[in-house]
Design a protein around this motif. Structure first.
Motif, PDB file in Angstrom:
ATOM      1  N   LEU A 129     -32.211 -30.789  43.506  1.00 52.60           N
ATOM      2  CA  LEU A 129     -33.163 -30.462  44.575  1.00 52.60           C
ATOM      3  C   LEU A 129     -32.754 -29.204  45.336  1.00 52.60           C
ATOM      4  CD1 LEU A 129     -33.834 -34.065  45.909  1.00 52.60           C
ATOM      5  CD2 LEU A 129     -35.178 -32.737  44.281  1.00 52.60           C
ATOM      6  N   SER A 154     -36.183 -24.410  44.186  1.00 50.32           N
ATOM      7  CA  SER A 154     -36.638 -25.188  45.346  1.00 50.32           C
ATOM      8  C   SER A 154     -36.979 -24.250  46.504  1.00 50.32           C
ATOM      9  CB  SER A 154     -35.584 -26.211  45.766  1.00 50.32           C
ATOM     10  OG  SER A 154     -34.431 -25.585  46.258  1.00 50.32           O
ATOM     11  N   LEU A 198     -39.382 -29.104  45.767  1.00 50.03           N
ATOM     12  CA  LEU A 198     -39.202 -28.607  44.402  1.00 50.03           C
ATOM     13  C   LEU A 198     -40.404 -29.053  43.586  1.00 50.03           C
ATOM     14  CD1 LEU A 198     -37.519 -27.290  42.143  1.00 50.03           C
ATOM     15  CD2 LEU A 198     -36.379 -29.510  41.847  1.00 50.03           C
ATOM     16  N   TYR A 240     -40.877 -32.918  44.111  1.00 49.67           N
ATOM     17  CA  TYR A 240     -39.789 -33.584  44.829  1.00 49.67           C
ATOM     18  C   TYR A 240     -39.785 -33.107  46.274  1.00 49.67           C
ATOM     19  CZ  TYR A 240     -37.993 -34.466  40.124  1.00 49.67           C
ATOM     20  OH  TYR A 240     -37.856 -34.849  38.816  1.00 49.67           O
ATOM     21  N   LEU A 280     -37.654 -33.465  49.901  1.00 56.01           N
ATOM     22  CA  LEU A 280     -36.393 -33.891  50.500  1.00 56.01           C
ATOM     23  C   LEU A 280     -36.432 -33.589  51.986  1.00 56.01           C
ATOM     24  CD1 LEU A 280     -33.500 -34.967  50.123  1.00 56.01           C
ATOM     25  CD2 LEU A 280     -32.783 -32.601  49.742  1.00 56.01           C
TER      26      LEU A 280
END
Length: 147
Positions: free
Chosen positions: A58, A63, A86, A95, A97
């Motif tokens: 990540l 990203s 990402l 993704y 985060l």
């Protein structure tokens, strides 16, 4: 000084301290890239990230950091900023985060989960047909939680 005022000032100082710590950690994490020969950033944090299974990808060069997103959810306008995003167009996967510096996971956990669900809802409107994975990284003990 009366105890009520002292407790209010102490609570205010604690909130300011926590906010400052969180801001600094977000900045440090935002500068990290983990990518074979292109790794850069705080080496202590890179070591911690690499110690958490499933986390280092990540932080790849692909990203994005502090990504603004906006859209409507249930007929209301929502504007947010994702800590790290990402998008893998080949695998059709997104993704998300979000970094959290809280030492007490339970205190705001429901709000954080709701926040990541909003990210997922907004991203699903942008990346139709993509699978969306959402994670919280608890930086006080380096635990990655799937939401």
């Amino acid at each position: 000084m009366p105890n009520d005022i002292k407790s209010i000032l102490t609570a205010n100082d604690n909130v300011k301290f926590a906010t400052d710590v969180g801001t600094r950690m977000h900045a440090r994490l935002g500068r990290i890239v983990i990518d074979a020969d292109k790794t850069s950033g705080d080496t202590d944090l890179i070591e911690k990230i690499n110690s958490v299974p499933g986390l280092s990808h990540l932080f790849s060069a692909q990203s994005q950091v502090e990504v603004p997103i906006a859209g409507t959810i249930a007929h209301r306008f929502v504007s947010r900023r994702i800590d790290r995003l990402l998008v893998d167009t080949e695998q059709r996967v997104v993704y998300v985060l979000d970094y959290k510096t809280d030492t007490n996971r339970d205190m705001f956990h429901d709000a954080y989960v709701a926040q990541l669900r909003e990210y997922g809802t907004l991203l699903a409107q942008m990346y139709v047909g993509y699978k969306i994975f959402r994670y919280i990284l608890w930086t006080h003990d380096w635990v990655l939680e799937s939401v």
